[in-house]
Design a protein around this motif. Sequence first.
Motif, PDB file in Angstrom:
ATOM      1  N   THR A 136       0.838  -1.202   0.000  1.00 45.97           N
ATOM      2  CA  THR A 136       0.000   0.000   0.000  1.00 45.97           C
ATOM      3  C   THR A 136       0.871   1.250   0.000  1.00 45.97           C
ATOM      4  OG1 THR A 136      -0.073   0.075   2.403  1.00 45.97           O
ATOM      5  CG2 THR A 136      -1.769  -1.244   1.302  1.00 45.97           C
ATOM      6  N   VAL A 137       0.213   2.362  -0.209  1.00 43.28           N
ATOM      7  CA  VAL A 137       0.925   3.643  -0.230  1.00 43.28           C
ATOM      8  C   VAL A 137       1.488   3.947   1.154  1.00 43.28           C
ATOM      9  CG1 VAL A 137       0.649   6.117  -0.611  1.00 43.28           C
ATOM     10  CG2 VAL A 137      -0.510   4.500  -2.108  1.00 43.28           C
ATOM     11  N   ALA A 138       0.702   3.624   2.200  1.00 39.40           N
ATOM     12  CA  ALA A 138       1.161   3.875   3.561  1.00 39.40           C
ATOM     13  C   ALA A 138       2.396   3.031   3.887  1.00 39.40           C
ATOM     14  CB  ALA A 138       0.045   3.580   4.558  1.00 39.40           C
ATOM     15  N   GLY A 139       2.432   1.800   3.396  1.00 40.92           N
ATOM     16  CA  GLY A 139       3.585   0.936   3.639  1.00 40.92           C
ATOM     17  C   GLY A 139       4.836   1.458   2.963  1.00 40.92           C
ATOM     18  N   ARG A 140       4.690   1.956   1.729  1.00 42.98           N
ATOM     19  CA  ARG A 140       5.844   2.518   1.026  1.00 42.98           C
ATOM     20  C   ARG A 140       6.364   3.762   1.745  1.00 42.98           C
ATOM     21  NH1 ARG A 140       3.393   2.979  -4.612  1.00 42.98           N
ATOM     22  NH2 ARG A 140       2.291   1.033  -4.459  1.00 42.98           N
ATOM     23  N   PHE A 141       5.430   4.580   2.177  1.00 42.40           N
ATOM     24  CA  PHE A 141       5.830   5.806   2.886  1.00 42.40           C
ATOM     25  C   PHE A 141       6.559   5.461   4.195  1.00 42.40           C
ATOM     26  CE2 PHE A 141       4.939   9.151   6.005  1.00 42.40           C
ATOM     27  CZ  PHE A 141       5.555  10.223   5.372  1.00 42.40           C
ATOM     28  N   ALA A 142       6.068   4.463   4.901  1.00 42.36           N
ATOM     29  CA  ALA A 142       6.690   4.069   6.168  1.00 42.36           C
ATOM     30  C   ALA A 142       8.101   3.546   5.930  1.00 42.36           C
ATOM     31  CB  ALA A 142       5.840   3.017   6.875  1.00 42.36           C
ATOM     32  N   ARG A 143       8.314   2.782   4.850  1.00 43.95           N
ATOM     33  CA  ARG A 143       9.648   2.256   4.557  1.00 43.95           C
ATOM     34  C   ARG A 143      10.617   3.380   4.192  1.00 43.95           C
ATOM     35  NH1 ARG A 143       9.864  -3.682   2.494  1.00 43.95           N
ATOM     36  NH2 ARG A 143       7.998  -4.460   3.493  1.00 43.95           N
TER      37      ARG A 143
END
Length: 106
Positions: free
Chosen positions: A2-9
């Motif tokens: 997800t977009v949130a997962g990419r941002f968190a990484r």
Amino acid sequence: MTVAGRFARRAAGVVAAVVAATVALNAVAVAAPPSWQPPKPKDVTGVAVTPVKAKQRPTWTAAGREVKAPPTVAWPAPGKATADLATAATSARDLSVAPVARAGSV
């Protein structure tokens, strides 16, 4: 992913780089000798010291402050006390008003 997962990484990578840089810079700063040295104080003349004995404090107990008997009160006899209400009202009225004074004359 997800977009949130990419941002968190990506944020985790940036935070890790900032923490590593901070630790590295602090390690270099701790290893460097300080550039400023405090000045040495001048010697001063001493002061004469004389021994003094401590005075014994007097002992105190509450026995001197105890009320041993009821206090005597002197009451006026019945019919002997008079009150002038007109004078009391006038004096109370006079006290309720602040006196007039100019600023420079007090």
